[in-house]
Design a protein around this motif. Structure first.
Motif, PDB file in Angstrom:
ATOM      1  N   GLU A  16       0.830  -1.208   0.000  1.00 14.40           N
ATOM      2  CA  GLU A  16       0.000   0.000   0.000  1.00 14.40           C
ATOM      3  C   GLU A  16       0.864   1.257   0.000  1.00 14.40           C
ATOM      4  OE1 GLU A  16      -3.629  -2.189   2.502  1.00 14.40           O
ATOM      5  OE2 GLU A  16      -2.362  -0.680   3.464  1.00 14.40           O
ATOM      6  N   GLY A  17       1.931   1.224   0.803  1.00 15.68           N
ATOM      7  CA  GLY A  17       2.850   2.362   0.824  1.00 15.68           C
ATOM      8  C   GLY A  17       3.538   2.559  -0.513  1.00 15.68           C
ATOM      9  N   LEU A  18       3.949   1.456  -1.151  1.00 11.01           N
ATOM     10  CA  LEU A  18       4.566   1.544  -2.472  1.00 11.01           C
ATOM     11  C   LEU A  18       3.590   2.127  -3.484  1.00 11.01           C
ATOM     12  CD1 LEU A  18       6.827   0.950  -4.511  1.00 11.01           C
ATOM     13  CD2 LEU A  18       5.928  -1.394  -4.684  1.00 11.01           C
ATOM     14  N   GLY A  19       2.345   1.667  -3.444  1.00 10.06           N
ATOM     15  CA  GLY A  19       1.336   2.201  -4.358  1.00 10.06           C
ATOM     16  C   GLY A  19       1.123   3.686  -4.156  1.00 10.06           C
ATOM     17  N   GLY A  20       1.061   4.103  -2.887  1.00 10.28           N
ATOM     18  CA  GLY A  20       0.904   5.528  -2.611  1.00 10.28           C
ATOM     19  C   GLY A  20       2.057   6.345  -3.151  1.00 10.28           C
ATOM     20  N   LEU A  78     -10.357  -2.574  -7.136  1.00 11.22           N
ATOM     21  CA  LEU A  78      -9.539  -3.738  -7.512  1.00 11.22           C
ATOM     22  C   LEU A  78      -8.794  -4.289  -6.298  1.00 11.22           C
ATOM     23  CD1 LEU A  78      -8.023  -2.442 -10.880  1.00 11.22           C
ATOM     24  CD2 LEU A  78      -9.972  -3.982 -10.559  1.00 11.22           C
ATOM     25  N   TRP A  79      -8.360  -3.382  -5.425  1.00  9.73           N
ATOM     26  CA  TRP A  79      -7.674  -3.800  -4.199  1.00  9.73           C
ATOM     27  C   TRP A  79      -8.611  -4.632  -3.324  1.00  9.73           C
ATOM     28  CZ3 TRP A  79      -9.245  -1.083   0.431  1.00  9.73           C
ATOM     29  CH2 TRP A  79      -8.571  -1.501   1.585  1.00  9.73           C
ATOM     30  N   VAL A 102      -0.989  -2.151  -4.592  1.00 10.80           N
ATOM     31  CA  VAL A 102      -0.147  -1.189  -5.301  1.00 10.80           C
ATOM     32  C   VAL A 102      -0.979  -0.356  -6.260  1.00 10.80           C
ATOM     33  CG1 VAL A 102       1.733  -0.936  -6.968  1.00 10.80           C
ATOM     34  CG2 VAL A 102       1.961  -2.555  -5.076  1.00 10.80           C
ATOM     35  N   VAL A 103      -1.807  -1.014  -7.068  1.00 16.39           N
ATOM     36  CA  VAL A 103      -2.616  -0.306  -8.066  1.00 16.39           C
ATOM     37  C   VAL A 103      -3.658   0.586  -7.400  1.00 16.39           C
ATOM     38  CG1 VAL A 103      -4.299  -0.620  -9.923  1.00 16.39           C
ATOM     39  CG2 VAL A 103      -2.251  -2.049  -9.850  1.00 16.39           C
TER      40      VAL A 103
END
Length: 410
Positions: free
Chosen positions: A253-257, A285-286, A304-305
């Motif tokens: 989640e942090g990477l996606g942000g 989608l998450w 991520v998305v």
């Protein structure tokens, strides 16, 4: 202006990291003191209640005073609360009512800080660079939300919960020092009554279809998301591998942000708000990845998305507020926006258990994901949301309608 922004970004990054220390310290302190989930839930409930009680008043004072004065006062109160929490657990004097009071005071003070920070940004960021600045702050906040708890966990494990509270108190001191050095000044007019100024702030909201519709859509969105955030934690622990999987998902989640913020740094669509609502359509989608295929890899990709879309939307929304709302009313409008979020999320959290017990986890998650999609898609039916254009350096700053000037005395 840019030196002020660097000060703000530095102070806030340290404060956001410090908040991660307190999140870990609070949970560990309460559990080790024998309080358990019930006590921790009560402390968290007091925090949310304080936010709900103080949000609108925080917006009024952000528009009455210089924003940095409100921010300094808020940091001072939160510093004292964190220091007292450290002292409370350092002496092994666990006292639940006092802890609830300190948590409420800290969260209530934060409700004054956030609208003031929103009101401050247009004063220190040139019009043409607002999107970049908001994206930068979002990237720093997202990174801090990963780094803070990680460092906090190591620190609390090594030195105990009081050390976590102490680091958080020090982070508020750093934020306060940065705010004191800010040079920007806002123009403030005569004051009227609290109710009059609250009403004027609401009229700023209701006079714009994209803002009123967006807040209504966000309220629906946050109810559904409140349900999802409870259920996905349960699924991660029970079906996807336990605590380690939950950690991997949080990192994704942090990477996606971070990706979403980076995209907002690079891409500047003319209809930024419309683009933001479109990217928010990725969030379902998450949630659906937990239903099918319900495998860890799919959930990580969905996180991520989805969070990339969420943070891009956040940047678009913050930029739209700063572009379109007069600076003299921005604190109050921000507080109304904050209030709708905090009202809706706990409701969703409370509904998660009864709904999943009655209908099953997967059907409830699917329905909640559908609500997320509808909440975002419906905004594209609003003319203002579709047509709103991003301000540029040559765009004149908006001015409040005459009736709002009369009501606020600005």
């Amino acid at each position: 202006m840019l030196s002020d922004f660097r000060l703000l970004a530095t102070g806030q990054t340290l404060s956001w990291i410090g908040n991660g220390f307190q999140t870990v310290a609070l949970a560990v302190a309460v559990v080790r003191a024998g309080g358990g989930a019930g006590d921790l839930g009560l402390v968290m409930a007091c925090s949310v209640t304080a936010i709900l009680a103080c949000s609108l008043f925080g917006g009024v004072w952000a528009d009455r005073l210089q924003p940095q004065r409100v921010m300094v006062a808020s940091d001072l109160v939160r510093l004292a609360a964190a220091a007292l929490m450290a002292a409370l657990f350092f002496g092994d004097a666990y006292h639940l009512p006092l802890l609830c009071l300190l948590a409420a005071v800290s969260s209530g003070a934060g409700s004054f800080f956030n609208p003031a920070m929103t009101a401050l940004r247009p004063l220190i960021i040139p019009v043409g660079r607002r999107q970049q600045a908001n994206a930068t702050l979002s990237m720093l906040q997202t990174g801090s939300s990963v780094i803070g708890p990680a460092l906090g966990g190591v620190t609390v494990a090594a030195f105990g919960a009081p050390a976590g509270f102490t680091v958080n108190a020090a982070s508020f001191l750093a934020s306060m020092a940065a705010c004191l050095l800010l040079r920007a000044r806002a123009t403030r007019g005569p004051r009227s009554s609290m109710l009059s100024e609250l009403g004027a702030g609401w009229r700023e909201v209701s006079s714009r279809d994209w803002l009123l519709g967006g807040m209504a859509g966000a309220t629906l969105y946050h109810v559904a998301n409140g349900v999802i955030l409870v259920l996905v934690q349960v699924i991660a622990i029970e079906r996807l591998g336990g605590a380690s999987s939950a950690g991997f998902i949080a990192a994704a989640e942090g990477l996606g942000g971070t990706i979403g913020a980076a995209a907002a740094l690079r891409f500047k669509p003319r209809h930024l708000l419309r683009a933001g609502w479109l990217t928010l359509l990725l969030m379902p989608l998450w949630a659906l990845a937990y239903v099918w295929p319900a495998e860890l890899l799919a959930v990580l990709l969905g996180a991520v998305v989805g969070y990339a879309g969420l943070i891009f939307f956040d940047v678009a929304w913050e930029t739209a507020l700063q572009d379109q709302i007069p600076q003299s009313s921005l604190g109050r409008v921000s507080s109304w926006d904050q209030l709708t979020s905090y009202l809706a999320m706990p409701l969703g959290n409370a509904l998660a258990g009864p709904l999943s017990a009655r209908y099953g986890t997967s059907p409830v998650l699917t329905a909640a994901a559908a609500v997320l999609f509808v909440a975002a898609l419906s905004q594209l039916l609003i003319p203002g949301s579709r047509r709103l254009t991003r301000a540029t350096s040559t765009t004149a700053a908006p001015t409040p309608p005459p009736e709002l000037v009369e009501a606020t005395g600005n």
